[in-house]
Structures are given as structure tokens and as C-alpha cells.
Design a protein around this motif. Structure first.
Motif, short mmCIF file in Angstrom:
data_model
loop_
_atom_site.label_atom_id
_atom_site.label_comp_id
_atom_site.label_asym_id
_atom_site.label_seq_id
_atom_site.Cartn_x
_atom_site.Cartn_y
_atom_site.Cartn_z
N LEU A 1 0.62 -0.84 0.36
CA LEU A 1 0.01 0.25 0.11
C LEU A 1 0.66 1.40 0.06
O LEU A 1 1.56 1.23 1.28
CB LEU A 1 -0.94 -0.15 1.50
CG LEU A 1 -1.82 -0.84 0.82
CD1 LEU A 1 -3.13 -0.77 2.29
CD2 LEU A 1 -2.94 -0.78 0.35
N HIS A 2 1.08 2.21 -1.14
CA HIS A 2 1.72 3.77 -1.32
C HIS A 2 0.77 4.29 -0.38
O HIS A 2 -0.43 4.53 -1.06
CB HIS A 2 1.71 3.37 -2.41
CG HIS A 2 2.10 4.80 -3.02
ND1 HIS A 2 4.31 4.48 -3.21
CD2 HIS A 2 2.54 5.88 -2.91
CE1 HIS A 2 4.38 5.49 -3.22
NE2 HIS A 2 3.22 6.64 -3.93
N VAL A 3 0.90 5.69 0.45
CA VAL A 3 1.35 6.41 1.06
C VAL A 3 1.00 7.05 1.41
O VAL A 3 2.62 7.68 1.38
CB VAL A 3 0.80 5.73 2.77
CG1 VAL A 3 -0.19 6.73 3.75
CG2 VAL A 3 0.58 4.13 2.72
N ASP A 4 1.40 8.49 0.15
CA ASP A 4 0.79 10.10 0.13
C ASP A 4 0.95 10.78 1.41
O ASP A 4 -0.15 10.74 0.81
CB ASP A 4 0.17 10.61 -1.68
CG ASP A 4 1.05 9.80 -2.55
OD1 ASP A 4 2.16 9.82 -2.04
OD2 ASP A 4 0.10 9.37 -3.49
N ILE A 5 1.73 11.09 1.29
CA ILE A 5 2.16 11.87 2.46
C ILE A 5 2.42 13.55 2.17
O ILE A 5 3.01 13.34 2.03
CB ILE A 5 2.92 11.93 3.59
CG1 ILE A 5 3.07 10.35 4.15
CG2 ILE A 5 2.47 13.07 5.15
CD1 ILE A 5 1.94 10.09 5.00
N VAL B 1 5.42 4.20 2.67
CA VAL B 1 5.50 5.39 3.01
C VAL B 1 6.17 6.78 1.47
O VAL B 1 7.37 6.71 2.37
CB VAL B 1 5.35 6.11 4.26
CG1 VAL B 1 4.93 7.43 4.52
CG2 VAL B 1 4.19 5.23 4.18
N HIS B 2 5.48 7.41 1.26
CA HIS B 2 6.44 8.42 0.16
C HIS B 2 5.93 10.27 0.72
O HIS B 2 4.44 10.76 0.84
CB HIS B 2 5.49 8.24 -0.55
CG HIS B 2 5.80 9.84 -2.39
ND1 HIS B 2 4.85 9.56 -3.18
CD2 HIS B 2 6.75 10.64 -1.50
CE1 HIS B 2 5.68 11.01 -3.79
NE2 HIS B 2 6.39 10.81 -3.38
N LEU B 3 6.85 10.59 1.64
CA LEU B 3 6.62 11.91 2.41
C LEU B 3 7.03 12.73 1.20
O LEU B 3 7.83 13.20 0.27
CB LEU B 3 7.56 11.85 3.68
CG LEU B 3 7.88 11.54 4.59
CD1 LEU B 3 9.04 11.25 5.43
CD2 LEU B 3 6.50 10.74 4.73
N MET B 4 6.05 13.53 0.91
CA MET B 4 6.01 15.14 -0.09
C MET B 4 6.49 16.02 0.94
O MET B 4 5.45 16.88 1.08
CB MET B 4 5.07 15.21 -0.89
CG MET B 4 4.99 13.67 -2.11
SD MET B 4 3.67 14.33 -3.23
CE MET B 4 2.49 12.15 -3.20
N ILE B 5 7.13 15.69 1.77
CA ILE B 5 7.23 17.48 2.52
C ILE B 5 8.24 17.46 2.76
O ILE B 5 9.25 16.79 2.65
CB ILE B 5 6.86 16.42 4.90
CG1 ILE B 5 7.95 15.53 4.81
CG2 ILE B 5 4.97 15.93 4.00
CD1 ILE B 5 7.42 15.18 6.32
N VAL C 1 7.63 3.47 -9.57
CA VAL C 1 7.10 4.55 -10.25
C VAL C 1 6.04 4.60 -9.79
O VAL C 1 5.01 4.24 -9.37
CB VAL C 1 7.11 3.80 -12.53
CG1 VAL C 1 6.47 4.57 -13.16
CG2 VAL C 1 8.51 4.00 -12.94
N ASP C 2 5.65 6.38 -9.83
CA ASP C 2 4.79 6.91 -9.27
C ASP C 2 4.02 7.92 -9.95
O ASP C 2 4.54 9.02 -10.28
CB ASP C 2 4.88 6.92 -7.95
CG ASP C 2 4.09 8.26 -6.39
OD1 ASP C 2 2.48 7.46 -7.48
OD2 ASP C 2 4.12 8.44 -5.87
N GLY C 3 2.24 7.61 -10.68
CA GLY C 3 1.41 8.62 -11.10
C GLY C 3 1.24 8.80 -12.43
O GLY C 3 2.34 7.63 -13.49
ZN ZN Z 1 3.23 8.67 -3.95
#
Ligand code: ZN
Length: 197
Positions: free
Chosen positions: A18-22, A51-55, A162-164
Motif C-alpha cells: 500500500l503506497h501512502v502519500d503524505i 510511505v512517500h513523504l511529500m514534505i 514509478v508513481d503517477g
Molecule cells: Zn506517491
């Protein structure tokens, strides 16, 4: 409001992670989940939590996400200074979590070259981070292929993700280019037959 049920269905449909976008509302304009959410997910699933931290300045928050139960914790190379990026990856590793590094579409592969032997996952964004449902950027596939070549040389167990904009059409080129983990959000949840997806 049916998150638990959706997570179980996703597993039944064959998802392994499970990929979790933060998102923090700074590094990207949008906002999403925090630690508490990851902690709750951890309690109800045995799927790999990616867990993908976009922070911004992830070094301040990495420990909490590790404690919350992330299996992989991925940070953006653009989110801090090179010294802090390196320190964050080392901190994640020291807490028993697998570190990952991610590049935005306009960032060249070279930007993450110094970290390739320090991570278990390299993530290539194929849309600008921050919003779901965007169109897949096929021009990022050269970057995936380049990174696959470098990673195979120095860190062959490292995943390339790859994401998006990944969907039933774009997934093949991702795999051919060398990615072995594909993130699908909109395409999966909107599919009429999710199992086939
Ligand atoms: Zn992501």
C-alpha cells in the motif's frame, strides 16, 4: 469512510504493497495524512506500507513515521540539503525501516546518484507530485532506465518504483524500462474490474 474495507479488498485483488502519500501543504500544495493515519493502517493490514513523504525537511518527521509502522519511508531529494537528505536516510535505516529516495519529473537522475547505495527504493515521479489523476509523463522512462542501470551495478536489491499516471496502458513501458514496483491510484480505484487491473 470505508478505508478498512477498501484496504482488505485491495489485498484480495492482489496488491502486495500500500503506497501512502503524505503531503504537508508546503512541499506540495495539497495536504493529506499524518502519522496517526499510518499507525491506524499498520494495525489493520499486513501489506507492506510504502510511505512517500511529500514534505519539507523530512528529517524532522522521519522518526515518527518510522514508529508509526512504515516498512519503506521515502523522502524527496528536493526537500532538504544534501547533508540532511543523507542524514535522514541514515536515520530511517537506524530505526529499522527501509529508506527510499524520490525525484520529481524536472529533477535529473544525477541528483540522487550519491544516495543509491544507501536506499532500498528509488522512486521516479511520472507526474508533478501533489495531486492524483494526472497524465503519465512517458519522458521519465529514460530516467527509470538510467537508474536501473546504476542500481544494478551498485545496489541490485534496490527497487525502482514509478508513481503517477500508472494505468493498464502505461504499466508495460514502466516495467520494460526497469521499474519493479508500480503505484496505481486513480486507475485502480476507478477500474470496472479491479482484479483484472
Ligand atoms: Zn506517491
Amino acid at each position: 469512510m470505508h478505508f478498512h474495507e477498501d484496504m482488505d479488498k485491495t489485498k484480495a485483488d492482489g496488491a502486495k504493497w500500500l503506497h501512502v502519500d503524505i503531503m504537508d501543504g508546503h512541499f506540495v500544495p495539497n495536504m493529506s495524512f499524518g502519522y496517526a493515519w499510518v499507525k491506524s493502517m499498520r494495525k489493520i493490514t499486513d501489506l507492506v506500507l510504502d510511505v512517500h513523504l511529500m514534505i519539507d525537511t523530512p528529517i524532522k518527521y522521519a522518526e515518527e513515521f518510522c514508529k508509526a509502522g512504515a516498512d519503506y519511508l521515502t523522502i524527496h531529494v528536493e526537500a532538504d540539503t544534501p547533508e540532511n537528505v543523507m542524514a535522514t536516510l541514515e536515520k530511517i535505516r537506524s530505526l529499522g525501516v527501509k529508506p527510499g529516495i524520490v525525484v520529481k519529473p524536472k529533477t535529473p537522475a544525477e541528483a540522487i546518484a550519491p544516495y543509491l547505495d544507501k536506499v532500498d527504493l528509488v522512486l521516479v515521479m511520472t507526474v508533478e507530485p501533489g495531486f492524483g489523476g494526472q497524465k503519465f509523463m512517458a519522458d521519465q522512462m529514460d530516467k527509470v532506465a538510467q537508474l536501473r542501470e546504476w542500481v544494478d551495478d551498485i545496489n541490485p536489491d534496490c527497487h525502482i518504483e514509478v508513481d503517477g499516471g500508472v494505468d493498464a496502458n502505461t504499466c508495460a513501458v514502466c516495467k520494460e524500462s526497469g521499474a519493479d514496483v508500480l503505484v496505481a491510484g486513480s486507475a485502480y480505484f476507478k477500474a470496472t474490474d479491479r482484479t483484472a487491473f
